[in-house]
Scaffold this active site. Structure first.
Site, PDB file in Angstrom:
ATOM      1  N   ASP A  72     -32.304 -51.764 -13.954  1.00 56.64           N
ATOM      2  CA  ASP A  72     -32.969 -50.835 -13.037  1.00 56.64           C
ATOM      3  C   ASP A  72     -34.025 -51.574 -12.218  1.00 56.64           C
ATOM      4  OD1 ASP A  72     -31.520 -48.832 -14.213  1.00 56.64           O
ATOM      5  OD2 ASP A  72     -33.229 -47.807 -15.112  1.00 56.64           O
ATOM      6  N   ARG A  76     -26.325 -51.833  -7.385  1.00 52.73           N
ATOM      7  CA  ARG A  76     -26.403 -50.376  -7.226  1.00 52.73           C
ATOM      8  C   ARG A  76     -27.521 -50.113  -6.212  1.00 52.73           C
ATOM      9  NH1 ARG A  76     -29.246 -48.252 -11.883  1.00 52.73           N
ATOM     10  NH2 ARG A  76     -27.296 -48.082 -13.001  1.00 52.73           N
ATOM     11  N   LYS A  97     -32.188 -44.929  -3.197  1.00 48.89           N
ATOM     12  CA  LYS A  97     -33.243 -44.784  -2.175  1.00 48.89           C
ATOM     13  C   LYS A  97     -34.585 -45.294  -2.708  1.00 48.89           C
ATOM     14  CE  LYS A  97     -31.098 -40.951   0.268  1.00 48.89           C
ATOM     15  NZ  LYS A  97     -31.237 -39.573   0.767  1.00 48.89           N
ATOM     16  N   ALA A 121     -37.532 -44.413  -6.253  1.00 48.19           N
ATOM     17  CA  ALA A 121     -38.114 -43.246  -6.917  1.00 48.19           C
ATOM     18  C   ALA A 121     -39.620 -43.343  -7.136  1.00 48.19           C
ATOM     19  CB  ALA A 121     -37.418 -43.049  -8.263  1.00 48.19           C
ATOM     20  N   LYS A 155     -37.835 -39.689   5.457  1.00 47.12           N
ATOM     21  CA  LYS A 155     -36.522 -39.633   4.799  1.00 47.12           C
ATOM     22  C   LYS A 155     -35.417 -40.138   5.727  1.00 47.12           C
ATOM     23  CE  LYS A 155     -33.098 -36.233   3.258  1.00 47.12           C
ATOM     24  NZ  LYS A 155     -32.197 -37.145   2.594  1.00 47.12           N
ATOM     25  N   HIS A 179     -27.437 -38.714  -4.589  1.00 43.01           N
ATOM     26  CA  HIS A 179     -26.869 -37.352  -4.646  1.00 43.01           C
ATOM     27  C   HIS A 179     -26.795 -36.765  -3.251  1.00 43.01           C
ATOM     28  CE1 HIS A 179     -29.518 -38.226  -8.120  1.00 43.01           C
ATOM     29  NE2 HIS A 179     -28.425 -37.916  -8.782  1.00 43.01           N
ATOM     30  N   ARG A 211     -37.963 -37.029 -11.451  1.00 46.16           N
ATOM     31  CA  ARG A 211     -36.853 -36.144 -11.014  1.00 46.16           C
ATOM     32  C   ARG A 211     -37.423 -34.907 -10.306  1.00 46.16           C
ATOM     33  NH1 ARG A 211     -35.221 -40.202 -12.907  1.00 46.16           N
ATOM     34  NH2 ARG A 211     -35.436 -40.650 -10.710  1.00 46.16           N
TER      35      ARG A 211
HETATM   36  C1  FAD Z   1     -27.408 -43.719 -10.963  1.00 39.93           C
HETATM   37  C2  FAD Z   1     -28.804 -43.770 -10.445  1.00 39.93           C
HETATM   38  C3  FAD Z   1     -29.635 -44.802 -10.815  1.00 39.93           C
HETATM   39  C4  FAD Z   1     -30.930 -44.873 -10.311  1.00 39.93           C
HETATM   40  N1  FAD Z   1     -31.710 -45.948 -10.615  1.00 39.93           N
HETATM   41  C5  FAD Z   1     -32.911 -46.088 -10.007  1.00 39.93           C
HETATM   42  C6  FAD Z   1     -33.680 -47.262 -10.165  1.00 39.93           C
HETATM   43  O1  FAD Z   1     -33.329 -48.175 -10.927  1.00 39.93           O
HETATM   44  N2  FAD Z   1     -34.861 -47.360  -9.492  1.00 39.93           N
HETATM   45  C7  FAD Z   1     -35.302 -46.368  -8.642  1.00 39.93           C
HETATM   46  O2  FAD Z   1     -36.349 -46.530  -8.015  1.00 39.93           O
HETATM   47  N3  FAD Z   1     -34.605 -45.235  -8.503  1.00 39.93           N
HETATM   48  C8  FAD Z   1     -33.431 -45.058  -9.151  1.00 39.93           C
HETATM   49  N4  FAD Z   1     -32.710 -43.912  -8.966  1.00 39.93           N
HETATM   50  C9  FAD Z   1     -33.338 -42.760  -8.265  1.00 39.93           C
HETATM   51  C10 FAD Z   1     -33.216 -42.872  -6.761  1.00 39.93           C
HETATM   52  O3  FAD Z   1     -34.043 -43.890  -6.269  1.00 39.93           O
HETATM   53  C11 FAD Z   1     -33.631 -41.559  -6.066  1.00 39.93           C
HETATM   54  O4  FAD Z   1     -34.958 -41.259  -6.378  1.00 39.93           O
HETATM   55  C12 FAD Z   1     -32.782 -40.367  -6.441  1.00 39.93           C
HETATM   56  O5  FAD Z   1     -31.433 -40.719  -6.553  1.00 39.93           O
HETATM   57  C13 FAD Z   1     -32.917 -39.261  -5.366  1.00 39.93           C
HETATM   58  O6  FAD Z   1     -32.487 -39.736  -4.130  1.00 39.93           O
HETATM   59  P1  FAD Z   1     -31.088 -39.324  -3.458  1.00 39.93           P
HETATM   60  O7  FAD Z   1     -30.407 -40.569  -3.048  1.00 39.93           O
HETATM   61  O8  FAD Z   1     -30.327 -38.455  -4.362  1.00 39.93           O
HETATM   62  O9  FAD Z   1     -31.464 -38.618  -2.106  1.00 39.93           O
HETATM   63  P2  FAD Z   1     -32.454 -37.453  -1.726  1.00 39.93           P
HETATM   64  O10 FAD Z   1     -32.557 -37.471  -0.243  1.00 39.93           O
HETATM   65  O11 FAD Z   1     -33.727 -37.532  -2.521  1.00 39.93           O
HETATM   66  O12 FAD Z   1     -31.677 -36.173  -2.205  1.00 39.93           O
HETATM   67  C14 FAD Z   1     -30.500 -35.728  -1.566  1.00 39.93           C
HETATM   68  C15 FAD Z   1     -30.101 -34.413  -2.210  1.00 39.93           C
HETATM   69  O13 FAD Z   1     -29.702 -34.645  -3.561  1.00 39.93           O
HETATM   70  C16 FAD Z   1     -30.165 -33.631  -4.408  1.00 39.93           C
HETATM   71  N5  FAD Z   1     -31.127 -34.198  -5.360  1.00 39.93           N
HETATM   72  C17 FAD Z   1     -31.699 -35.405  -5.290  1.00 39.93           C
HETATM   73  N6  FAD Z   1     -32.509 -35.606  -6.352  1.00 39.93           N
HETATM   74  C18 FAD Z   1     -32.450 -34.486  -7.072  1.00 39.93           C
HETATM   75  C19 FAD Z   1     -33.068 -34.053  -8.271  1.00 39.93           C
HETATM   76  N7  FAD Z   1     -33.916 -34.825  -8.957  1.00 39.93           N
HETATM   77  N8  FAD Z   1     -32.775 -32.809  -8.734  1.00 39.93           N
HETATM   78  C20 FAD Z   1     -31.916 -32.002  -8.079  1.00 39.93           C
HETATM   79  N9  FAD Z   1     -31.298 -32.356  -6.931  1.00 39.93           N
HETATM   80  C21 FAD Z   1     -31.563 -33.568  -6.451  1.00 39.93           C
HETATM   81  C22 FAD Z   1     -30.807 -32.588  -3.517  1.00 39.93           C
HETATM   82  O14 FAD Z   1     -29.833 -31.638  -3.150  1.00 39.93           O
HETATM   83  C23 FAD Z   1     -31.241 -33.388  -2.318  1.00 39.93           C
HETATM   84  O15 FAD Z   1     -31.343 -32.610  -1.168  1.00 39.93           O
HETATM   85  C24 FAD Z   1     -31.412 -43.832  -9.455  1.00 39.93           C
HETATM   86  C25 FAD Z   1     -30.569 -42.792  -9.079  1.00 39.93           C
HETATM   87  C26 FAD Z   1     -29.285 -42.752  -9.562  1.00 39.93           C
HETATM   88  C27 FAD Z   1     -28.405 -41.619  -9.123  1.00 39.93           C
END
Ligand code: FAD
Length: 305
Positions: A128, A178, A181, A183, A195, A226, A288
């Protein structure tokens, strides 16, 4: 709201107390199947029935004790054995601060190496990416691991300006990447705030990764998001470029966008879900919440329930 929640995710008092409130526990169960490895295995088996792969992560970060960091790597060795015994295609994803990065990069590398040595070479061990102060050292440890273990994978964050260069530096080493965006709470000086800018950077980096995967310089291109619009945009690109659907891998978190996870699997893309488990879920859970304000209403509805 996002900034407040990300600050709350670091709050020690909240971490120690909030986890005991039933409404918080009810809310977290939306994002993790349970605190135990057995719960994660049950979830992975159910996902597999739907042709969805899985990655396990044992929640925890910033371990401040050598023995504890060693225990975390021991735990992952047991996890790999269990996954093997139950014949699941599940991989694991680890946080370097859970493997002792704050204590010593060498100690952390040793713990990571134990996991890499134990994993089958056909499966990726994902690393990660944590907050920006860890990016340099995480990349150093990752490059060191990748030289000996071609199945090591790394997470890169599209919200950081530096990621374009980090990707370019990594590609000659044939990494597995991987893309997410990002977190964490990062200052405007190093990360895109809007965004739309993060999404655009994600799209540009993702296309580079897909091109590199086709050319053989990226061992595996996975997209942790997502964002349905972004996924559609990328899958259109994949189809337009004649890239095989099985070469387009989307990874999501357990419990989020389930319908999209299933749609991707049914459409023939690689759909993978990251399943988190363990008792140290507070900071992970609050990140989250920060990702989607509607999750806070979900938490509040659970207070009333
Ligand atoms: C497999 C995986 C591994 C990850 N590993 C890391 C890592 O190592 N380091 C790191 O910094 N981040 C990590 N993340 C988190 C990532 O950085 C984002 O914070 C997170 O995925 C939300 O961004 P998004 O791309 O879904 O887009 P966003 O623009 O945030 O969301 C798009 C849409 O997805 C849905 N959504 C997004 N998040 C949520 C939520 N929490 N609950 C409900 N609906 C939601 C909503 O409908 C939203 O409108 C990981 C995420 C995934 C899926």
């Amino acid at each position: 709201m996002r900034s407040m929640l990300l600050a709350a995710s670091q709050n020690v008092w909240l971490r120690d107390h909030a986890v005991n409130f039933p409404f918080v526990r009810r809310s977290v169960s939306r994002f993790m199947p349970g605190e135990t490895l057995d719960a994660a295995i049950d979830a992975a088996q159910a996902l597999l029935q739907k042709n969805i792969g899985s990655i396990f992560t044992h929640l925890g970060e910033n371990v401040a004790d050598r023995a504890e960091a060693h225990n975390v790597s021991d735990h992952y060795l047991e996890v790999l054995d269990c996954i093997h015994q139950v014949n699941l295609p599940t991989e694991v994803s680890v946080k370097l601060t859970q493997l002792g990065l704050d204590l010593s990069p060498d100690l952390c590398f040793e713990n990571l190496e134990r996991i890499l040595q134990h994993e089958h070479p056909s499966k990726t061990v994902w690393v990660d990416m944590e907050a920006s102060n860890y990016v340099d050292v995480t990349l150093e440890i990752y490059k060191r691991a990748l030289r000996a273990y071609p199945n090591a994978g790394i997470c890169l964050q599209a919200y950081l300006y530096r990621t374009k260069k980090d990707l370019a530096d990594l590609l000659p080493l044939r990494p597995a990447i991987r893309l997410v965006k990002g977190a964490y709470k990062e200052p405007d000086s190093i990360a895109f705030r809007k965004k739309s800018d993060v999404d655009e950077n994600y799209f540009v980096l993702a296309q580079e990764m897909l091109r590199a995967q086709t050319a053989g310089s990226c061992a595996r291109a996975a997209f942790g998001t997502h964002d349905v619009q972004l996924i559609r945009r990328l899958s259109d690109y994949v189809v337009g470029q004649g890239i095989a659907k099985t070469q387009f891998e989307v990874e999501m978190l357990y419990g989020i966008q389930r319908a999209e996870q299933e749609r991707l699997a049914q459409a023939g893309y690689r759909s993978v879900v990251l399943v988190a488990y363990g008792t140290y879920w507070y900071p992970w859970f609050v990140r989250r919440l920060a990702e989607r304000p509607a999750n806070v209403w979900f938490l509040l509805r659970n207070v009333l329930a």
